[in-house]
Motif scaffolding. Sequence first.
Motif, PDB file in Angstrom:
ATOM      1  N   ILE A   1      10.578  31.458   9.574  1.00 19.84           N
ATOM      2  CA  ILE A   1      10.053  30.240  10.185  1.00 19.84           C
ATOM      3  C   ILE A   1       8.603  30.514  10.567  1.00 19.84           C
ATOM      4  CG2 ILE A   1      10.222  28.624  12.096  1.00 19.84           C
ATOM      5  CD1 ILE A   1      13.233  29.307  12.198  1.00 19.84           C
ATOM      6  N   GLN A   2       7.701  29.737   9.975  1.00 19.45           N
ATOM      7  CA  GLN A   2       6.284  29.892  10.237  1.00 19.45           C
ATOM      8  C   GLN A   2       5.741  28.599  10.833  1.00 19.45           C
ATOM      9  OE1 GLN A   2       4.201  32.233   6.969  1.00 19.45           O
ATOM     10  NE2 GLN A   2       6.051  31.497   5.947  1.00 19.45           N
ATOM     11  N   TYR A   3       4.939  28.753  11.855  1.00 23.47           N
ATOM     12  CA  TYR A   3       4.339  27.602  12.513  1.00 23.47           C
ATOM     13  C   TYR A   3       2.872  27.521  12.117  1.00 23.47           C
ATOM     14  CZ  TYR A   3       8.556  27.767  15.320  1.00 23.47           C
ATOM     15  OH  TYR A   3       9.866  27.776  15.724  1.00 23.47           O
ATOM     16  N   GLU A   4       2.480  26.379  11.572  1.00 24.31           N
ATOM     17  CA  GLU A   4       1.097  26.175  11.172  1.00 24.31           C
ATOM     18  C   GLU A   4       0.315  25.666  12.375  1.00 24.31           C
ATOM     19  OE1 GLU A   4      -1.069  24.290   7.341  1.00 24.31           O
ATOM     20  OE2 GLU A   4       0.227  22.909   8.434  1.00 24.31           O
ATOM     21  N   ILE A   5      -0.802  26.330  12.650  1.00 26.66           N
ATOM     22  CA  ILE A   5      -1.654  25.922  13.767  1.00 26.66           C
ATOM     23  C   ILE A   5      -3.085  25.762  13.280  1.00 26.66           C
ATOM     24  CG2 ILE A   5      -0.210  27.087  15.496  1.00 26.66           C
ATOM     25  CD1 ILE A   5      -2.474  29.272  15.587  1.00 26.66           C
ATOM     26  N   ARG A   6      -3.874  25.077  14.085  1.00 28.68           N
ATOM     27  CA  ARG A   6      -5.321  24.957  13.861  1.00 28.68           C
ATOM     28  C   ARG A   6      -5.979  25.491  15.123  1.00 28.68           C
ATOM     29  NH1 ARG A   6      -7.940  23.892   9.656  1.00 28.68           N
ATOM     30  NH2 ARG A   6      -9.372  22.509  10.693  1.00 28.68           N
ATOM     31  N   ALA A   7      -6.796  26.540  14.979  1.00 34.95           N
ATOM     32  CA  ALA A   7      -7.387  27.179  16.148  1.00 34.95           C
ATOM     33  C   ALA A   7      -8.797  27.663  15.862  1.00 34.95           C
ATOM     34  CB  ALA A   7      -6.520  28.359  16.584  1.00 34.95           C
TER      35      ALA A   7
ATOM     36  N   TYR B   1      -1.038  30.746  10.334  1.00 38.44           N
ATOM     37  CA  TYR B   1       0.423  30.676  10.336  1.00 38.44           C
ATOM     38  C   TYR B   1       0.959  31.744  11.276  1.00 38.44           C
ATOM     39  CZ  TYR B   1      -0.362  27.690   6.380  1.00 38.44           C
ATOM     40  OH  TYR B   1      -0.813  26.668   5.579  1.00 38.44           O
ATOM     41  N   VAL B   2       1.866  31.320  12.139  1.00 35.20           N
ATOM     42  CA  VAL B   2       2.444  32.216  13.140  1.00 35.20           C
ATOM     43  C   VAL B   2       3.942  32.287  12.893  1.00 35.20           C
ATOM     44  CG1 VAL B   2       2.760  32.634  15.613  1.00 35.20           C
ATOM     45  CG2 VAL B   2       0.744  31.380  14.810  1.00 35.20           C
ATOM     46  N   ASN B   3       4.483  33.508  12.877  1.00 36.66           N
ATOM     47  CA  ASN B   3       5.938  33.630  12.830  1.00 36.66           C
ATOM     48  C   ASN B   3       6.374  34.388  14.071  1.00 36.66           C
ATOM     49  OD1 ASN B   3       6.969  36.486  12.259  1.00 36.66           O
ATOM     50  ND2 ASN B   3       5.339  36.305  10.724  1.00 36.66           N
ATOM     51  N   LEU B   4       7.583  34.090  14.522  1.00 43.82           N
ATOM     52  CA  LEU B   4       8.082  34.705  15.743  1.00 43.82           C
ATOM     53  C   LEU B   4       9.181  35.718  15.460  1.00 43.82           C
ATOM     54  CD1 LEU B   4       8.030  31.650  18.157  1.00 43.82           C
ATOM     55  CD2 LEU B   4       6.294  33.395  17.780  1.00 43.82           C
TER      56      LEU B   4
ATOM     57  N   LEU C   1      -1.581  24.087  19.771  1.00 41.37           N
ATOM     58  CA  LEU C   1      -2.463  24.277  18.615  1.00 41.37           C
ATOM     59  C   LEU C   1      -1.842  23.779  17.310  1.00 41.37           C
ATOM     60  CD1 LEU C   1      -3.601  27.950  19.395  1.00 41.37           C
ATOM     61  CD2 LEU C   1      -4.858  25.821  19.894  1.00 41.37           C
ATOM     62  N   GLY C   2      -0.576  23.431  17.363  1.00 43.78           N
ATOM     63  CA  GLY C   2       0.162  23.094  16.155  1.00 43.78           C
ATOM     64  C   GLY C   2      -0.298  21.837  15.455  1.00 43.78           C
ATOM     65  N   THR C   3      -0.072  21.837  14.139  1.00 39.44           N
ATOM     66  CA  THR C   3      -0.300  20.646  13.338  1.00 39.44           C
ATOM     67  C   THR C   3       0.789  19.632  13.698  1.00 39.44           C
ATOM     68  OG1 THR C   3       1.120  21.477  11.569  1.00 39.44           O
ATOM     69  CG2 THR C   3      -1.248  22.014  11.426  1.00 39.44           C
ATOM     70  N   PRO C   4       0.650  18.386  13.302  1.00 34.87           N
ATOM     71  CA  PRO C   4       1.705  17.411  13.589  1.00 34.87           C
ATOM     72  C   PRO C   4       3.085  17.867  13.084  1.00 34.87           C
ATOM     73  CG  PRO C   4      -0.274  16.264  12.894  1.00 34.87           C
ATOM     74  CD  PRO C   4      -0.528  17.744  12.704  1.00 34.87           C
ATOM     75  N   GLU C   5       3.127  18.506  11.909  1.00 31.08           N
ATOM     76  CA  GLU C   5       4.396  19.000  11.373  1.00 31.08           C
ATOM     77  C   GLU C   5       4.983  20.095  12.272  1.00 31.08           C
ATOM     78  OE1 GLU C   5       5.354  21.879   7.825  1.00 31.08           O
ATOM     79  OE2 GLU C   5       4.973  19.852   7.027  1.00 31.08           O
ATOM     80  N   THR C   6       4.140  20.986  12.757  1.00 28.76           N
ATOM     81  CA  THR C   6       4.589  22.054  13.649  1.00 28.76           C
ATOM     82  C   THR C   6       5.121  21.472  14.947  1.00 28.76           C
ATOM     83  OG1 THR C   6       3.122  23.718  12.722  1.00 28.76           O
ATOM     84  CG2 THR C   6       3.805  24.049  14.999  1.00 28.76           C
ATOM     85  N   LYS C   7       4.408  20.512  15.505  1.00 24.61           N
ATOM     86  CA  LYS C   7       4.860  19.881  16.755  1.00 24.61           C
ATOM     87  C   LYS C   7       6.214  19.215  16.546  1.00 24.61           C
ATOM     88  CE  LYS C   7       0.351  19.402  18.797  1.00 24.61           C
ATOM     89  NZ  LYS C   7      -0.658  18.596  19.413  1.00 24.61           N
TER      90      LYS C   7
END
Length: 120
Positions: free
Chosen positions: A29-35, A7-10, A92-98
């Motif tokens: 706001i957190q962005y879920e990624i797969r990396a 999870y990435v927050n800016l 790298l984002g999940t479909p929801e993040t994109k």
Amino acid sequence: MEKETYYVNLNPISMDDVSRMKIPDSNLIQYEIRADAKELEQLDHLLNETQAHDLESRNLFTFRHFDESIEETDRHEFQRGMDHVLEKIYELGTPETKQKIEEAHILNDDPKRNMRKPPH
């Protein structure tokens, strides 16, 4: 390499933090990624570079902030760094993040925007 969820927050204060756990904060706001490890290292580097430049440009112990051309250059550099961070998060984002990123229209769709030289 195996991909894991992060999870990435800016948030400007903790921008360089990438967490394995989602922080329970509805205001964040957190962005879920797969990396994998290499992709995570690349993202960490982008986040750290952008954060370092932002902090450097906010140095209030100099008179640089009185020079508009330097301030414009700083904003330009910071925005370019943020564009790279957002592109990597989207990649790298999940479909929801994109979907979140697309709906917010925060990706730089104009390749010439960051090619413009700041005024001198």
